[in-house]
Design a protein around this motif. Structure first.
Motif, short mmCIF file in Angstrom:
data_model
loop_
_atom_site.label_atom_id
_atom_site.label_comp_id
_atom_site.label_asym_id
_atom_site.label_seq_id
_atom_site.Cartn_x
_atom_site.Cartn_y
_atom_site.Cartn_z
N LEU A 50 -102.25 -50.08 -78.29
CA LEU A 50 -101.89 -48.95 -79.14
C LEU A 50 -103.03 -47.94 -79.02
CD1 LEU A 50 -100.90 -51.27 -81.99
CD2 LEU A 50 -99.41 -49.45 -81.28
N LEU A 51 -102.73 -46.76 -78.50
CA LEU A 51 -103.78 -45.79 -78.20
C LEU A 51 -103.54 -44.47 -78.92
CD1 LEU A 51 -103.72 -46.25 -74.31
CD2 LEU A 51 -105.23 -47.43 -75.95
N ASP A 52 -104.59 -43.97 -79.56
CA ASP A 52 -104.57 -42.61 -80.07
C ASP A 52 -104.78 -41.69 -78.86
OD1 ASP A 52 -104.70 -40.37 -81.76
OD2 ASP A 52 -106.82 -40.65 -82.18
N ILE A 53 -104.23 -40.50 -78.89
CA ILE A 53 -104.43 -39.59 -77.76
C ILE A 53 -105.81 -38.94 -77.81
CG2 ILE A 53 -103.69 -37.41 -76.73
CD1 ILE A 53 -100.85 -38.25 -77.06
N ARG A 54 -106.16 -38.37 -78.95
CA ARG A 54 -107.45 -37.68 -79.07
C ARG A 54 -108.53 -38.65 -79.52
NH1 ARG A 54 -106.16 -32.22 -82.39
NH2 ARG A 54 -104.09 -31.94 -81.53
N MET A 55 -109.37 -39.04 -78.56
CA MET A 55 -110.51 -39.91 -78.86
C MET A 55 -111.72 -39.41 -78.08
SD MET A 55 -108.99 -43.78 -78.81
CE MET A 55 -108.23 -43.69 -77.18
N PRO A 56 -112.92 -39.70 -78.58
CA PRO A 56 -114.11 -39.33 -77.83
C PRO A 56 -114.25 -40.20 -76.57
CG PRO A 56 -114.70 -40.55 -79.80
CD PRO A 56 -113.22 -40.31 -79.86
N GLU A 57 -115.04 -39.73 -75.66
CA GLU A 57 -115.35 -40.44 -74.42
C GLU A 57 -114.20 -40.42 -73.41
OE1 GLU A 57 -118.46 -41.31 -73.90
OE2 GLU A 57 -118.97 -40.88 -75.97
N MET A 58 -113.01 -40.81 -73.84
CA MET A 58 -111.85 -40.88 -72.95
C MET A 58 -110.59 -40.83 -73.80
SD MET A 58 -111.21 -43.82 -70.14
CE MET A 58 -110.35 -43.44 -68.65
N SER A 59 -109.68 -39.93 -73.47
CA SER A 59 -108.47 -39.78 -74.27
C SER A 59 -107.51 -40.96 -74.06
CB SER A 59 -107.74 -38.48 -73.91
OG SER A 59 -107.06 -38.63 -72.68
N GLY A 60 -106.60 -41.11 -74.99
CA GLY A 60 -105.58 -42.15 -74.84
C GLY A 60 -104.71 -41.93 -73.62
N LEU A 61 -104.45 -40.67 -73.27
CA LEU A 61 -103.68 -40.38 -72.06
C LEU A 61 -104.42 -40.84 -70.82
CD1 LEU A 61 -102.27 -36.80 -72.80
CD2 LEU A 61 -101.05 -38.98 -72.91
N ASP A 62 -105.73 -40.60 -70.77
CA ASP A 62 -106.53 -41.06 -69.63
C ASP A 62 -106.59 -42.58 -69.56
OD1 ASP A 62 -107.01 -38.47 -68.74
OD2 ASP A 62 -108.90 -38.30 -69.85
N VAL A 63 -106.71 -43.23 -70.71
CA VAL A 63 -106.69 -44.69 -70.74
C VAL A 63 -105.35 -45.19 -70.22
CG1 VAL A 63 -106.77 -46.75 -72.21
CG2 VAL A 63 -108.36 -44.86 -72.62
N CYS A 64 -104.28 -44.58 -70.68
CA CYS A 64 -102.93 -44.96 -70.25
C CYS A 64 -102.80 -44.84 -68.73
CB CYS A 64 -101.91 -44.08 -70.97
SG CYS A 64 -100.20 -44.59 -70.76
N ARG A 65 -103.22 -43.71 -68.18
CA ARG A 65 -103.15 -43.50 -66.73
C ARG A 65 -103.99 -44.54 -65.97
NH1 ARG A 65 -104.13 -38.01 -68.40
NH2 ARG A 65 -102.13 -36.95 -68.55
N THR A 66 -105.17 -44.83 -66.49
CA THR A 66 -106.05 -45.81 -65.85
C THR A 66 -105.42 -47.18 -65.85
OG1 THR A 66 -108.01 -44.53 -66.49
CG2 THR A 66 -108.36 -46.85 -65.94
N LEU A 67 -104.82 -47.57 -66.97
CA LEU A 67 -104.16 -48.87 -67.06
C LEU A 67 -102.98 -48.96 -66.11
CD1 LEU A 67 -104.29 -49.39 -70.93
CD2 LEU A 67 -105.67 -50.58 -69.20
N ARG A 68 -102.20 -47.90 -66.02
CA ARG A 68 -101.03 -47.89 -65.13
C ARG A 68 -101.44 -47.94 -63.65
NH1 ARG A 68 -98.46 -49.91 -68.50
NH2 ARG A 68 -97.07 -48.83 -69.94
#
Length: 124
Positions: A50-68
């Motif tokens: 479960l990821l928030d989109i706006r986060m420091p260091e790395m956004s939830g969208l970037d985390v999502c892309r990295t995981l995919r």
């Protein structure tokens, strides 16, 4: 139940989500930013992120892309939780690979149902 990772920089939201999902019987790990989310997923097996989109260091969208993009996490169910509710924001979330998208504020009951639905669809 499931092992769930929660990444949200808002302490109140993170604690509310963790409390609700723990009460639902899930094992929860909660972190405050995207980099810690990736680190936690590398260190332990999770069934849902479960990821928030706006986060420091790395956004939830970037985390999502990295995981995919990584073979070992490409099929991990991902649910975005965010205050961003414009149509373009929702489209960007799904384009990044999210399985579902919940806008804040949300009801804890809705969160529970959506988590269960994503887990069922993923066969977890």
């Amino acid at each position: 139940m499931a092992r769930v990772l929660i990444a949200d920089d808002d302490t109140d939201i993170r604690e509310l989500v963790a409390f609700k999902l723990t009460n639902d019987g899930h094992e929860v790990t909660a972190v405050e930013d995207g980099l810690r989310a990736l680190q936690a997923i590398r260190e332990q097996t999770v069934d849902l992120a479960l990821l928030d989109i706006r986060m420091p260091e790395m956004s939830g969208l970037d985390v999502c892309r990295t995981l995919r993009a990584a073979a070992e996490t490409a099929a991990l169910p991902i649910l975005l939780i965010t205050a961003r509710s414009q149509e373009g924001d929702i489209e960007a979330g799904f384009a990044a690979g999210a399985d579902d998208y919940i806008t804040k504020p949300f009801s804890p009951r809705e969160l529970s149902r959506r988590v269960e639905a994503v887990l069922i669809r993923a066969g977890r």
